[in-house]
Design a protein around this motif. Structure first.
Motif, PDB file in Angstrom:
ATOM      1  N   ASP A 398      52.025  37.998  28.093  1.00 39.30           N
ATOM      2  CA  ASP A 398      52.073  37.330  29.391  1.00 39.30           C
ATOM      3  C   ASP A 398      51.113  36.150  29.430  1.00 39.30           C
ATOM      4  OD1 ASP A 398      53.091  37.330  32.173  1.00 39.30           O
ATOM      5  OD2 ASP A 398      50.992  37.718  32.656  1.00 39.30           O
ATOM      6  N   ASP A 399      49.914  36.336  28.883  1.00 41.53           N
ATOM      7  CA  ASP A 399      48.902  35.278  28.882  1.00 41.53           C
ATOM      8  C   ASP A 399      49.337  34.070  28.060  1.00 41.53           C
ATOM      9  OD1 ASP A 399      46.162  34.261  29.422  1.00 41.53           O
ATOM     10  OD2 ASP A 399      45.913  34.524  27.263  1.00 41.53           O
ATOM     11  N   LEU A 400      50.086  34.327  26.990  1.00 42.72           N
ATOM     12  CA  LEU A 400      50.467  33.250  26.066  1.00 42.72           C
ATOM     13  C   LEU A 400      51.914  32.789  26.260  1.00 42.72           C
ATOM     14  CD1 LEU A 400      48.833  34.659  22.798  1.00 42.72           C
ATOM     15  CD2 LEU A 400      47.931  32.858  24.278  1.00 42.72           C
ATOM     16  N   LYS A 401      52.566  33.201  27.334  1.00 43.44           N
ATOM     17  CA  LYS A 401      54.009  32.974  27.436  1.00 43.44           C
ATOM     18  C   LYS A 401      54.398  31.499  27.386  1.00 43.44           C
ATOM     19  CE  LYS A 401      53.939  33.540  32.487  1.00 43.44           C
ATOM     20  NZ  LYS A 401      54.384  34.417  33.602  1.00 43.44           N
ATOM     21  N   ASP A 402      53.518  30.605  27.831  1.00 42.67           N
ATOM     22  CA  ASP A 402      53.871  29.179  27.791  1.00 42.67           C
ATOM     23  C   ASP A 402      53.730  28.585  26.393  1.00 42.67           C
ATOM     24  OD1 ASP A 402      51.052  29.561  28.118  1.00 42.67           O
ATOM     25  OD2 ASP A 402      50.840  27.416  28.542  1.00 42.67           O
ATOM     26  N   ILE A 403      52.985  29.276  25.494  1.00 41.98           N
ATOM     27  CA  ILE A 403      52.792  28.751  24.135  1.00 41.98           C
ATOM     28  C   ILE A 403      53.128  29.805  23.077  1.00 41.98           C
ATOM     29  CG2 ILE A 403      51.083  26.988  24.736  1.00 41.98           C
ATOM     30  CD1 ILE A 403      48.905  29.002  23.807  1.00 41.98           C
ATOM     31  N   GLU A 404      53.842  30.878  23.459  1.00 45.21           N
ATOM     32  CA  GLU A 404      54.067  31.978  22.516  1.00 45.21           C
ATOM     33  C   GLU A 404      54.747  31.516  21.225  1.00 45.21           C
ATOM     34  OE1 GLU A 404      57.205  33.430  21.670  1.00 45.21           O
ATOM     35  OE2 GLU A 404      58.341  32.010  22.887  1.00 45.21           O
ATOM     36  N   HIS A 405      55.590  30.509  21.312  1.00 47.98           N
ATOM     37  CA  HIS A 405      56.293  30.036  20.119  1.00 47.98           C
ATOM     38  C   HIS A 405      55.333  29.470  19.082  1.00 47.98           C
ATOM     39  CE1 HIS A 405      59.518  28.505  17.645  1.00 47.98           C
ATOM     40  NE2 HIS A 405      58.987  27.303  17.688  1.00 47.98           N
ATOM     41  N   HIS A 406      54.168  29.072  19.520  1.00 47.48           N
ATOM     42  CA  HIS A 406      53.219  28.376  18.653  1.00 47.48           C
ATOM     43  C   HIS A 406      52.103  29.263  18.109  1.00 47.48           C
ATOM     44  CE1 HIS A 406      55.185  24.674  19.938  1.00 47.48           C
ATOM     45  NE2 HIS A 406      55.164  25.185  21.136  1.00 47.48           N
ATOM     46  N   MET A 407      52.169  30.568  18.373  1.00 44.82           N
ATOM     47  CA  MET A 407      51.094  31.480  17.967  1.00 44.82           C
ATOM     48  C   MET A 407      51.571  32.338  16.793  1.00 44.82           C
ATOM     49  SD  MET A 407      48.871  30.404  20.015  1.00 44.82           S
ATOM     50  CE  MET A 407      47.569  31.500  19.470  1.00 44.82           C
ATOM     51  N   LEU A 408      51.279  31.904  15.586  1.00 50.53           N
ATOM     52  CA  LEU A 408      51.732  32.598  14.388  1.00 50.53           C
ATOM     53  C   LEU A 408      51.126  33.991  14.300  1.00 50.53           C
ATOM     54  CD1 LEU A 408      52.184  31.281  10.835  1.00 50.53           C
ATOM     55  CD2 LEU A 408      50.477  33.055  11.185  1.00 50.53           C
ATOM     56  N   HIS A 409      51.967  34.969  13.921  1.00 46.99           N
ATOM     57  CA  HIS A 409      51.537  36.370  13.862  1.00 46.99           C
ATOM     58  C   HIS A 409      51.335  36.821  12.416  1.00 46.99           C
ATOM     59  CE1 HIS A 409      53.573  37.309  17.998  1.00 46.99           C
ATOM     60  NE2 HIS A 409      52.535  36.487  18.097  1.00 46.99           N
ATOM     61  N   PHE A 410      50.349  37.674  12.213  1.00 50.15           N
ATOM     62  CA  PHE A 410      50.062  38.208  10.876  1.00 50.15           C
ATOM     63  C   PHE A 410      49.330  39.528  11.022  1.00 50.15           C
ATOM     64  CE2 PHE A 410      46.422  35.792  12.240  1.00 50.15           C
ATOM     65  CZ  PHE A 410      45.347  36.597  11.890  1.00 50.15           C
ATOM     66  N   LEU A 411      49.345  40.322   9.958  1.00 51.87           N
ATOM     67  CA  LEU A 411      48.519  41.527   9.863  1.00 51.87           C
ATOM     68  C   LEU A 411      47.543  41.438   8.696  1.00 51.87           C
ATOM     69  CD1 LEU A 411      51.059  44.414  10.605  1.00 51.87           C
ATOM     70  CD2 LEU A 411      49.489  43.280  12.182  1.00 51.87           C
ATOM     71  N   GLU A 412      47.814  40.563   7.750  1.00 54.51           N
ATOM     72  CA  GLU A 412      46.910  40.332   6.622  1.00 54.51           C
ATOM     73  C   GLU A 412      46.884  38.844   6.313  1.00 54.51           C
ATOM     74  OE1 GLU A 412      47.327  44.488   4.003  1.00 54.51           O
ATOM     75  OE2 GLU A 412      47.834  42.576   3.092  1.00 54.51           O
ATOM     76  N   ASN A 413      45.752  38.380   5.839  1.00 53.98           N
ATOM     77  CA  ASN A 413      45.636  37.082   5.176  1.00 53.98           C
ATOM     78  C   ASN A 413      44.377  37.136   4.325  1.00 53.98           C
ATOM     79  OD1 ASN A 413      43.305  36.115   6.715  1.00 53.98           O
ATOM     80  ND2 ASN A 413      44.715  35.696   8.409  1.00 53.98           N
ATOM     81  N   HIS A 414      44.006  36.025   3.703  1.00 48.51           N
ATOM     82  CA  HIS A 414      42.905  36.058   2.741  1.00 48.51           C
ATOM     83  C   HIS A 414      41.550  36.357   3.385  1.00 48.51           C
ATOM     84  CE1 HIS A 414      42.795  31.913   4.269  1.00 48.51           C
ATOM     85  NE2 HIS A 414      41.516  31.919   3.958  1.00 48.51           N
ATOM     86  N   ASP A 415      41.440  36.186   4.693  1.00 52.51           N
ATOM     87  CA  ASP A 415      40.181  36.462   5.391  1.00 52.51           C
ATOM     88  C   ASP A 415      40.085  37.896   5.895  1.00 52.51           C
ATOM     89  OD1 ASP A 415      38.702  33.998   5.386  1.00 52.51           O
ATOM     90  OD2 ASP A 415      40.211  33.174   6.731  1.00 52.51           O
ATOM     91  N   GLU A 416      41.208  38.583   5.974  1.00 52.03           N
ATOM     92  CA  GLU A 416      41.229  39.886   6.629  1.00 52.03           C
ATOM     93  C   GLU A 416      41.314  41.028   5.620  1.00 52.03           C
ATOM     94  OE1 GLU A 416      40.518  39.865   9.646  1.00 52.03           O
ATOM     95  OE2 GLU A 416      40.980  37.788  10.155  1.00 52.03           O
ATOM     96  N   GLN A 417      40.890  42.199   6.060  1.00 50.76           N
ATOM     97  CA  GLN A 417      40.974  43.387   5.222  1.00 50.76           C
ATOM     98  C   GLN A 417      42.429  43.788   4.996  1.00 50.76           C
ATOM     99  OE1 GLN A 417      38.645  45.737   7.917  1.00 50.76           O
ATOM    100  NE2 GLN A 417      36.830  45.682   6.617  1.00 50.76           N
TER     101      GLN A 417
END
Length: 624
Positions: A398-417
């Motif tokens: 709900d908070d991001l609904k105006d920009i949701e298309h622009h918020m890339l989703h991930f569960l892992e990347n090189h910085d994360e466990q």
């Protein structure tokens, strides 16, 4: 640079700001109807093709091995593509500091006192106009080998992304392959002053750089003798450090291997360049390009613009911008508008950690995508670890609904466990419901990190840093990936049945997402409605609907690792009206495995469906 403690988030440029006569919802629907989901496969390039299993802490390239550009064969790339991937992010491509000796190729040695790890941080770039020599079979032809990889990737239907690190460069930046007329960073700087608008760096005149005091029993290269490892590095006058530290002897916890780029912001924070006029956030990249055409901009802006356009000309399709919020948003307007003028489809992804800045970097900075780190990722991680409730997820959307298309989703990347690491979830199965949610809850791109689809746990002690994250600083093998690579047959010939089953799950999920119209359509939460109105509906369940004119979905995930849940899911009347369903019974079938179907019963414009869902199971139910 070490970024193990930093908070990530991701930046993304608004693609449709053009039809000013349309409202935001109409623009969003036009974007969604004309596009499919994007799936990014982030691969740490030096590790992908390494079949050496020695894994000695602080091991040399000869001891532990290293992957090459040429390891990305047509077979390897086709398997990545068939996983359901549209874009491949080759991490660690620009030439950064390394300890391996390449002096026979005219490359100067790098000092272990200002290099993290033996293979070096990919975020301490030494030469933006060439590539990491470790990655080439023939070092003299390293750039040509990468150009061939770009072409191979394109031929296999994959768009190519590489890193640009605009906030900082290696302390010993030195390009051997500058194009004609291009000078190195700092070549024309006035080093007698702390700041000048056209200096590339900030300086401490009359002070020499000092190597930081190493803490926690740390020694470069694990204490190995090395002719340059003497706790000295020649830099006079001292430059400010990459994370903004102004002292000539930075802390061990500073990004001491890098120096900060000056973008024309004075010591007092004054911007010595034009700012965008009020309302310019609503204008497209062409207007931004025109705005900067007759403006004088700081020298560092021009240098990074030339770097980006150099790689665009070589066929790179986009960039991941490191630490974007540490650079003025006006620079991004300048840079990204120049990139889009060369390639309007360029994929521009950035780290922005502060949610209050998201809209500026998307709208003013013309980013395409930002990491959804501090909201969705962190919340999903808490749920996976048993410390959070799924109730906290719908408010994020709900908070991001105006920009949701622009918020890339991930569960892992090189910085994360790694999900499977004991420090995160301790079990890759716990990532499955989170992955379904991450990949289907919005129209945004999905990103996975190489070997995530195989349950890699990141437990190797590579040298610099600690296990749980696959090392980006040292030469190391990635065991789960190596079993799938199977002596470069790329067929899973040595994978366990559990690893192959997990990869099959990712393949089914990702391929569904890139073909689904509903996932580029509307979203409506079901979770909070059912939390209020449905018996036995738990805070370990999450449900929502996604739909378009041609496809209607109900998505349900069970984050409970121990319990099967049974309940009668309620679908509110507003959704049933949008779906144009009359009273009756309709079949909904799972799209992940196709083995389960349920009856959706509609009465008086409301609907129910009886659900039995196993531990860590998810359904993507499609109305038949």
């Amino acid at each position: 640079m070490s970024k193990l403690t930093k908070i990530l988030s991701i930046s993304i440029v608004l693609i449709l700001w053009s039809c000013s006569s349309k409202n935001d919802a109409e623009k969003k629907m036009e974007v969604n109807q004309n596009n499919k989901k994007i799936v990014v496969y982030q691969v740490f390039t030096r590790l992908f093709g390494n079949t050496n299993t020695t894994n000695k802490p602080w091991g040399t390239l000869a001891e532990n091995g290293v992957g090459k550009f040429n390891d990305f064969t047509d077979k390897a790339l086709s398997e990545i593509k068939n996983l359901g991937v549209t874009h491949i992010w080759y991490t660690g491509v620009p030439h950064h500091d390394v300890i391996t000796d390449y002096t026979e190729f005219g490359i100067s040695n790098d000092d272990p006192d200002v290099v993290k790890g033996r293979a070096g941080s990919p975020y301490a770039v030494k030469d933006y106009y060439n590539v990491n020599p470790d990655l080439a079979v023939n070092v003299a032809n390293r750039l040509q080998e990468f150009e061939a990889l770009i072409e191979r990737s394109h031929n296999n239907g994959l768009k190519v992304i590489i890193d640009i690190v605009p906030n900082h460069v290696a302390r010993n930046y030195q390009s051997l392959t500058n194009p004609v007329g291009v000078k190195d960073f700092g070549a024309d700087d006035n080093t007698n002053v702390v700041y000048d608008v056209n200096n590339n760096f900030y300086y401490n005149p009359n002070e020499a750089f000092e190597v930081p005091e190493f803490l926690n029993n740390y020694e470069p290269l694990g204490g190995e003798n090395h002719p340059l490892s003497d706790k000295k590095f020649d830099e006079n006058p001292a430059k400010w450090t990459g994370n903004g530290s102004r002292i000539s002897k930075p802390s061990f916890y500073d990004w001491y291997e890098t120096v900060k780029i000056n973008y024309g912001v004075s010591l007092e924070g004054k911007k010595d360049f034009d700012e965008l006029p009020v309302g310019f956030e609503n204008k497209d990249y062409k207007s931004h390009f025109e705005f900067w055409k007759d403006k004088k901009v700081p020298n560092s802006w021009v240098k990074f613009k030339d770097i980006a356009l150099y790689w665009i000309a070589k066929g790179v399709n986009g960039f991941r911008f490191d630490m974007a919020e540490m650079v003025p948003v006006e620079f991004w307007s300048y840079l990204n508008s120049h990139i889009k003028m060369k390639n309007s489809d360029a994929f521009l992804l950035a780290e922005v950690y502060n949610p209050s800045l998201y809209r500026d970097y998307i709208k003013k900075g013309k980013m395409d995508y930002l990491y959804d780190k501090v909201q969705l990722y962190d919340t999903l991680k808490n749920v996976m670890q048993g410390r959070g409730l799924t109730d906290h997820i719908p408010p994020i959307q709900d908070d991001l609904k105006d920009i949701e298309h622009h918020m890339l989703h991930f569960l892992e990347n090189h910085d994360e466990q790694r999900i499977a690491s004991p420090e995160f979830a301790g079990n890759y199965e716990k990532g499955k419901p989170a992955m379904v949610v991450s990949a289907t809850i919005s129209t945004s791109p999905t990103m996975i990190y190489f070997a995530q689809e195989l349950g890699e746990d990141g437990s190797e002690n590579a040298g610099f840093g600690a296990p749980s994250r696959t090392s980006i600083f040292d030469y190391i093998g990635v065991p789960a990936l190596q079993r799938w690579v199977n002596d470069k047959n790329f067929d899973g010939g040595k994978s366990t049945k559990e690893e192959l089953a997990l990869r099959d799950f990712y393949k089914r999920l990702l391929n569904f997402t890139i073909s689904s119209n509903a996932l580029m359509g509307e979203y409506q939460d079901l979770h909070l409605y059912n939390r209020k109105n449905t018996e036995n509906y738990s805070s370990k369940i999450l449900s929502f609907s996604r739909f378009s004119e041609s496809e209607k979905l109900i998505i349900i995930s069970n984050f409970d690792a121990d319990k099967t849940h049974q309940f009668e899911l309620k679908i509110p009347s507003e959704i049933i009206k949008k779906w144009h369903l009359n009273d009756g019974t309709f079949l909904v079938r799972d799209q992940l495995y196709g083995k389960k179907s349920f009856d959706l019963k509609v009465k008086n414009a409301e609907a129910t469906v009886k659900i039995l869902i196993n531990p860590l199971e998810s359904f993507i139910l499609k109305l038949q």
